[in-house]
Structures are given as C-alpha cells and as structure tokens.
Design a protein around this motif. Structure first.
Motif, short mmCIF file in Angstrom:
data_model
loop_
_atom_site.label_atom_id
_atom_site.label_comp_id
_atom_site.label_asym_id
_atom_site.label_seq_id
_atom_site.Cartn_x
_atom_site.Cartn_y
_atom_site.Cartn_z
N ASP A 68 0.79 -1.17 -0.10
CA ASP A 68 -0.51 -0.33 0.07
C ASP A 68 0.98 1.53 0.02
O ASP A 68 1.97 1.32 0.56
N CYS A 92 -5.90 2.38 -3.46
CA CYS A 92 -7.48 1.35 -3.34
C CYS A 92 -7.57 0.38 -2.23
O CYS A 92 -6.46 -0.55 -1.69
N SER A 93 -8.65 0.19 -1.47
CA SER A 93 -8.63 -0.09 -0.53
C SER A 93 -9.03 -1.77 -1.25
O SER A 93 -9.71 -2.41 -0.05
N ASN A 94 -9.74 -2.01 -2.55
CA ASN A 94 -10.45 -3.38 -3.08
C ASN A 94 -10.40 -4.17 -4.14
O ASN A 94 -10.93 -3.12 -4.92
N THR A 95 -9.49 -5.27 -4.53
CA THR A 95 -8.83 -5.05 -5.89
C THR A 95 -9.93 -5.81 -7.04
O THR A 95 -10.01 -5.36 -7.62
N LYS A 96 -10.61 -6.51 -6.02
CA LYS A 96 -11.27 -7.52 -5.90
C LYS A 96 -12.48 -6.32 -7.28
O LYS A 96 -12.99 -7.13 -7.82
N SER A 97 -12.59 -5.42 -6.08
CA SER A 97 -14.73 -4.64 -6.96
C SER A 97 -13.97 -3.47 -6.65
O SER A 97 -13.84 -1.77 -6.08
N TRP A 98 -12.56 -2.62 -7.67
CA TRP A 98 -12.02 -1.70 -7.04
C TRP A 98 -12.53 -0.23 -8.34
O TRP A 98 -11.77 1.05 -8.13
N ASN A 101 -13.79 1.83 -4.76
CA ASN A 101 -12.44 1.78 -4.35
C ASN A 101 -11.18 2.92 -4.16
O ASN A 101 -9.75 1.81 -3.71
#
Length: 464
Positions: A68, A92-98, A101
C-alpha cells in the motif's frame, strides 16, 4: 468573493504541491514493479513485459502493487493505441471491486472519434467522473507521454509532459451521487471519495474498450518529512480487541468495549508511532467495527492495518500517513502471524505479534530478520510488538543479532493484573542504535483496558 477565495486556496495548494515535489528531489526514485513482477498482484496470462520491457495487458484487468502507498510522487510513461481507454488507480482498498474503492486518473485517446462528445469529467487526465482537467497536453496516440502524480493525503496533483493539468481535494466529494455543484457522478462510483483512506494499492488498467496501453519507467518516491525529528517516542500495546482483561473475546454490536480506555493510555504518552496488536477489522466478533479507524480517531492519528487471519491483525498509528506499508506473513503455532512494515521519510517502523510456541517464535524471528535487515542500510528500522518470548528465549536472542533493545526488558509486561514476565519489546537496528539516546522508558499496567502492559520509549536524536 467566494470564487476569489477558491482560486486563492487552489493557488496555495498548487504551490504547496510544487514545493513538495521540489523537496522530493532529495529522495531517489525506485521501481514500482520488480523486473520479474514478484511484488505485483496480477494475472500472468494477462499482463506481461513486451520485447522492449514495457508493461502491457491482453484484457481489461488491472495490475496492482502488493504494498500500500500513501504520501508519494509517482512517475510513469504511457503509450495509448488509437481509441484506448485506460487509467492509473490510486488509494485502492479493494482490488476485487476497485471501481468504487479507488481514485482513477483517466488515460484516454480523446482525439478518437469514438470519444467525441464525452463528458469532460471522463476525459483524458480527469479525476474520473469527478473533475475535468484544465488542459490536455497529451501527444497523439502511439507516442509516449510522461505522467506525474503527487499524492499527499486528500490532495492529489496531476501533471502531463511537464504541465500541471489537474488538482483535487478528495475531502470535498462527500456524496456518491452528486458533485458539490449538483452534477451527477456515474452511478457505478457508489462510494464518496471523501471516505477513501489516503493509502492503498496503486494499479494500472489493462486493455480496455478494444485498444491497448503500454507503460514504462514506472517509478515512485516518498514525499519528504516536513521537518527533521528532534525527539521520537515509540509505543507498543496489545489491545486485545478492546474486550478488556477477561473473556469472552468478543464485543457487543455497537460497543467500543475498552478501546476508549486503551486510547486514553496512548494519549497520555503522546507517542509518534504506536504499534497495536490483536486488532479486529469489521468482524462479527466486534460488531463490524474497523478498530484501526476507531483507534486512529480516538488518538488523533493516521492508522494502517495488515491482516494475519481474516479480519484480525496488527495496526500502526502515526502522526502522518506512511509512504509504504508491506506485510510479511509467518506461520504460527495456532494460526498465521504477520509483520507490518511501514516506511516513513526518515525511518521504517515495524510491528508484529509473534506465535505462542517457542519453535514458531524462533522461526518468526528469522523471518523478521530476513525482511528487515536489508532496510537498515537505508534508514533506521524500529521494531516493536508482542513477541510472546522472554529475554532469554532463542527468538529474542536471534533478534538481538541485528537489533538493540530500547525498552527496559527487566520490567514485566504481562499479565497486566499481576505482571510476571517480559514478552513485549521495542528495538532499533544495531547500525542506527548509536544515532539515538534513550531519554525515558515506561511500562504501565492498566488491567481494565487490556491484559498487556503499555510499553513506551522516548528517544533523543543525537546530533540534532
């Protein structure tokens, strides 16, 4: 008058970012991605380096940093195919749902007929869906462009080919549906950017809208500290998820438990860096609370966290957001353990929680030494945490090969009701131990807050 004030604030912001960029010239650039992409989170079937060493992708899937990043200057060159649509992704805090986020800086071949009439807030160099650039000095598709991004908390500035083209303050975008002037935000951006943490993964969008993009010379460096430190206070505290000294290891939904008492202990010390162990994040066990964010709020600090098992890990509180946060995993006797390594302009600060079994602690000590030893050649490395090991244990003896103990290991740190052993420590790497002088050491038991004693060390910096 209001417009004049806004212009003045913008000019001050631009001047501040320019000053930061000038100061950053003292920091060396480093590659964001290793040559073999070993520090990247990506699909090797999609992303690769071409014959010229440039990063490129076959599909619309992003490549991400494993670490990070916050408070940084990022530089890269990009080359768009005709009609290409890509982006650089920050915080980005959530690469699966960027998409909701992260902050996206749009990279687009605006000259392509396909994009004629596009909303300016989705144009090249826009903060996608939020703010249009002031200009677009981009070279035509097929040519290389130089992009520079300075990110300092909520404030971000973007330059292209040496021209400042966009600046923003994320804190003004407090609504996920509308901009301050009432204009709509694309519905898929379903999170207010003011809610984003000012640290996260950095990503680069792949082949999108049927056209590709290439990246090269992708580099980063930390923004400098505002001023040199004359003194430094470090603190280590196992907060036992705020459930106090006794079981059950659980908090009722909506309850802060004993976190306020833990925060009061921390605030009385007023430390620069606070390593917290046994911290939950949004688990049912703590009623969905992000304990790092809550402790950061209670202590007036910035907070970062790494996960060792789902929803459970270690945190670091600091006055400023770090430049980089990395996680090192270690196998424990009961479950995986983690080492949090945060880089600041003038030091590294690492926080950990060792396993229970002696053999696992010894293995963890070896992993810590391997992870931190190379960093000590660059700047001081401080290490703190709950090591579940006494001063004569093999694990602590191994750590002392590379680190000097700053805390008073003759004072017991556990159990807070009746301390009878030392298992919490604060260290500095031996190469830099001579640069600091211990001014004060404290070990305080607050059994109403948690089962560990609070451990703190105040240092003076020699020569300053």
């Amino acid at each position: 008058m209001r417009n004049l004030m806004m212009i003045r604030k913008l000019l001050m912001f631009v001047a501040a970012l320019a000053a930061l960029a000038a100061l950053a010239d003292t920091e060396p650039w480093r590659e964001v991605f290793a040559a073999d992409l070993s520090n990247a989170d990506y699909d090797p079937a999609i992303w690769h380096r071409d014959a010229e060493g440039c990063l490129t992708a076959e599909k619309d899937v992003a490549i991400w940093t494993k670490a990070d990043y916050g408070r940084f200057e990022l530089s890269c060159e990009y080359n768009l195919e005709p009609a290409a649509n890509s982006g650089v992704l920050l915080y980005c805090s959530n690469t699966k749902s960027w998409i909701p986020n992260a902050v996206e800086i749009q990279l687009l071949d605006d000259a392509a007929p396909k994009w004629k009439g596009l909303n300016p807030r989705q144009a090249n160099l826009s903060f996608f869906g939020h703010q249009a650039p002031t200009s677009n000095p981009a070279k035509p598709a097929g040519e290389w462009n130089q992009l520079t991004v300075v990110a300092d908390g909520s404030k971000i500035a973007v330059s292209l080919n040496g021209v400042l083209v966009n600046t923003c303050d994320l804190s003004v975008w407090t609504d996920a549906k509308k901009l301050p002037d009432g204009s709509p935000i694309p519905p898929w951006l379903s999170r207010p950017w003011s809610d984003l943490a000012h640290i996260g993964k950095i990503g680069f969008q792949g082949r999108h809208a049927g056209a590709g993009v290439r990246f090269r010379n992708v580099k980063i460096r930390p923004l400098p500290a505002a001023k040199p430190r004359m003194a430094l206070t470090l603190m280590s505290y196992n907060i036992r998820i705020g459930c106090g000294h006794d079981d059950p290891f659980k908090l009722p939904k909506g309850s802060l438990g004993h976190l306020p008492q833990c925060a009061a202990v921390i605030n009385a010390v007023d430390a620069d860096f606070i390593g917290l162990q046994e911290v939950d994040r949004c688990s049912t066990r703590v009623g969905g609370m992000d304990q790092t964010a809550e402790m950061a709020r209670l202590c007036g600090r910035q907070g970062v966290w790494v996960e060792k098992i789902p929803n459970y890990g270690v945190s670091l509180l600091a006055r400023d957001m770090p430049f980089c946060v990395e996680k090192v995993l270690m196998k424990g006797s009961l479950h995986t353990r983690a080492l949090l390594v945060a880089e600041f302009p003038d030091c590294f600060v690492a926080n950990t929680h060792f396993p229970l079994a002696d053999w696992a602690c010894t293995a963890a000590a070896a992993a810590v030494r391997q992870a931190l030893a190379p960093k000590a050649s660059n700047k001081p490395v401080f290490l703190m945490g709950d090591f579940n090991s006494t001063p004569t244990s093999a694990a602590i003896k191994a750590l002392k090969e590379d680190f000097a103990v700053l805390s008073d290991e003759t004072k017991f740190t556990w159990n807070a009701k009746k301390p009878d052993r030392t298992i919490d420590y604060i260290f500095v790497d031996k190469a830099h131990a001579k640069d600091f002088r211990v001014v004060a050491q404290t070990v305080e038991a607050h059994p109403e807050a948690t089962d560990h004693c609070a451990l703190a060390v105040r240092l003076a910096v020699r020569g300053l």
